[in-house]
Structures are given as C-alpha cells and as structure tokens.
Design an enzyme around this catalytic site. Structure first.
Site, PDB file in Angstrom:
ATOM      1  N   ARG A  42       0.818  -1.206   0.000  1.00 43.61           N
ATOM      2  CA  ARG A  42       0.000   0.000   0.000  1.00 43.61           C
ATOM      3  C   ARG A  42       0.858   1.264   0.000  1.00 43.61           C
ATOM      4  NH1 ARG A  42      -4.072   3.266   2.169  1.00 43.61           N
ATOM      5  NH2 ARG A  42      -3.313   3.367   4.303  1.00 43.61           N
TER       6      ARG A  42
ATOM      7  N   LYS B 176      11.188   7.108  14.868  1.00 43.00           N
ATOM      8  CA  LYS B 176      11.374   6.010  13.919  1.00 43.00           C
ATOM      9  C   LYS B 176      11.551   6.524  12.486  1.00 43.00           C
ATOM     10  CE  LYS B 176      10.276   2.499  11.177  1.00 43.00           C
ATOM     11  NZ  LYS B 176       9.860   2.588   9.774  1.00 43.00           N
TER      12      LYS B 176
ATOM     13  N   PRO C 237      16.864   2.301  13.297  1.00 45.67           N
ATOM     14  CA  PRO C 237      15.411   2.424  13.441  1.00 45.67           C
ATOM     15  C   PRO C 237      14.810   1.168  14.063  1.00 45.67           C
ATOM     16  CG  PRO C 237      16.110   2.791  11.148  1.00 45.67           C
ATOM     17  CD  PRO C 237      17.289   2.288  11.901  1.00 45.67           C
TER      18      PRO C 237
ATOM     19  N   ASP D 152      11.376  -0.684  14.626  1.00 45.87           N
ATOM     20  CA  ASP D 152       9.961  -0.780  14.270  1.00 45.87           C
ATOM     21  C   ASP D 152       9.398  -2.051  14.885  1.00 45.87           C
ATOM     22  OD1 ASP D 152      10.735  -2.994  12.813  1.00 45.87           O
ATOM     23  OD2 ASP D 152      11.103  -1.819  11.041  1.00 45.87           O
TER      24      ASP D 152
ATOM     25  N   HIS E  81       8.922  -4.950  13.608  1.00 35.03           N
ATOM     26  CA  HIS E  81       9.701  -6.152  13.279  1.00 35.03           C
ATOM     27  C   HIS E  81      10.967  -6.228  14.131  1.00 35.03           C
ATOM     28  CE1 HIS E  81       7.297  -7.366   9.819  1.00 35.03           C
ATOM     29  NE2 HIS E  81       7.175  -6.086   9.562  1.00 35.03           N
TER      30      HIS E  81
END
Length: 270
Positions: free
Chosen positions: A120, A211, A228, A230, A232
């Site tokens: 997306r 982030k 960063p 996140d 994951h």
DNA sequence: TGACAGGTACATG
DNA sequence: CATGTACCTGTC
C-alpha cells in the site's frame, strides 16, 4: 547499457528490504527504478549486474546511489561469530545495500510508511508521483513520473491529497512540505549535519517521530549508525536479543545490520 | 469482525 | 517523564 561485476550486491534483496518504494520487479525479472528524476532498469545474473544507462550516468549517479564504494564484506566479517541470529540473517540477505536516496522523497515516503504495509505504501507513492510529479518518458517510450518537489506539495490546499487515500498522513505531508517551503526546515542544511543533529532537525517536521527520522537518516543521509526500531525489529530484539541489541559492539554500522535483521524477519523462513 | 500494517500527536498522571 | 489513545485505509 553497462555491465559491472559487483560483490555483496543483490538487487532483489535490496528491492525487498523495505528501504525504498520505487524499485520494483518487472515481468522479465529485471528491476525498474525511478530516482533522482531518472529511470533505470537493473538486471542481475550472479555477480554480473547490467544497468540500462551510459557509463557516465552510472559513474555520476548510480554508483553512489547503490553505495557501491562501501565495504560491506568488511562489515559482515566484523559481526560477532557467536551472534547466530545475525550470521543467519546475513547469509540470507547479505546482498542488501543501504541506498543513498533523496532526502525529500525519503522523508515523505517514510511519513507514508507509518502504520502501513509495503504494497500500500508503494501504491500511495506511485499515485502521489503520478498526480503531482513531472511526467517523463523512459528509453522504451513509456511514461514515468518524478517525485513531487516540496514547493509543489507545499502549495497544495488541504484536500488536495484526498484522492491518494493517505488517511491521516495527508496532513503530515502537507504540513511538512509547507515547513520546508517556508524555510522552517532546511533540507540542504540537514544534509551537512551529523546523525544526532540531523535526526533532531527532521523531528521538527510535523508527523515525523523517532522512527521515521532514523529511517531518513539511514536511507537518505547514509548515517549507517542509525538504528530504526519498528515492530519487526522490536520483535527480533525481544526474541533473539533478550538483553538488548549489542549496539555498542556494532557502533558505526548498526543500521546495516538492522536491515539484514529486518529483511530476514520479513522474508526468512522462521 | 477485528486486528494489523516498518508510528505519531496529543492528553493525562 | 511514562503511559494511554485516536487516527485513515485496505486486507486478511
């Protein structure tokens, strides 16, 4: 067309590493990219990489963009031999390069990336470029669109991005574009700052938190010590580095390892 | 149906 | 300063 022999480079891994949203696979297995206002196709057979450009353009633009002068083998070798997770991640995705993307484009695309998924994100970025970028033709005679400049986006009215379906991110992008346009944020000055200072400046942008700022530092400004975290990476640390990621040991290039870990977590088997 | 996707701004204690 | 919550949209 120009062909180069390059080690520690895999175009598919780099394209799927989530750092870049305009590097996409074509029908024939090659890859197409729009960056710096230019269109490029890349195809790979083993260590042989063919670029659809002249030797001059390769040297002036793409050598740097793909970060081909950085010693990735050396970074990989300096990983702790006992760091099993990172060793595995590297054997899985060791062909990833940290690209040197344009600052403005990276800033906007990572604002778009928040609470979003990669297909997306790509759709949103392409729509944004198709509506507000410059239309050009590639060497095949097909159209492509450049990434819209801060001045184009900064002059748009509030509802202009409704058709892109960015949701709440629209106001982040428009406000940030207006800040750049008005000089409240100086992108060319940020280019010259050190990592921590650049990160702080980027976080002045509306809609840019820790982030996103770190992603911009890593993927545009090439501060490869940026790390960063996140969803994951948070999961990877929780599962495989219960006492914390050894940032100290990997100081100076932790961001590269972050990419290996991210790629392995997203695309790896287990 | 609801959780989730590479988070952030803003409001509280 | 640490924690909680709303937020657009599409997909499974």
């Amino acid at each position: 067309m120009i062909t180069k022999t390059i080690t520690d480079f895999d175009i598919r891994q780099t394209a799927d590493s989530g750092q870049c949203f305009r590097l996409n696979e074509r029908q024939d297995g090659s890859y197409a990219l729009v960056a710096g206002g230019r269109y490029l196709e890349i195809s790979q057979r083993g260590g042989e990489i063919t670029f659809s450009c002249t030797g001059t353009e390769f040297e002036t633009l793409w050598r740097s963009y793909f970060d081909l002068d950085t010693d990735y083998a050396g970074m990989k070798e300096s990983v702790d031999p006992a760091d099993d997770y990172m060793r595995t991640a590297i054997s899985f995705g060791g062909g990833i390069r940290i690209l040197r993307q344009e600052l403005w484009e990276t800033l906007v695309t990572f604002i778009i990336s928040q609470q979003n998924n990669i297909p997306r994100i790509k759709k949103c970025v392409e729509s944004l470029c198709a509506q507000f970028g410059e239309r050009r033709e590639n060497y095949r005679g097909e159209p492509y669109y450049t990434f819209p400049s801060p001045s184009v986006l900064g002059r748009l009215p509030d509802e202009a991005l409704d058709s892109i379906h960015l949701g709440y991110r629209s106001k982040y992008i428009l406000k940030t574009a207006r800040m750049v346009e008005e000089g409240a944020v100086d992108l060319s000055a940020i280019q010259k700052l050190k990592y921590e200072e650049a990160k702080a400046e980027l976080m002045k942008c509306y809609g840019v938190g820790v982030k996103v700022a770190e992603c911009v530092c890593l993927f545009a400004l090439h501060h490869i010590d940026a790390f960063p975290v996140d969803t994951h990476i948070r999961k990877v640390i929780l599962t495989h580095y219960p006492s914390g990621f050894p940032l100290n040991r990997y100081r100076g290039f932790a961001g590269v390892l972050q990419q290996y870990a991210f790629y392995y977590d997203v695309h790896g088997a287990g």
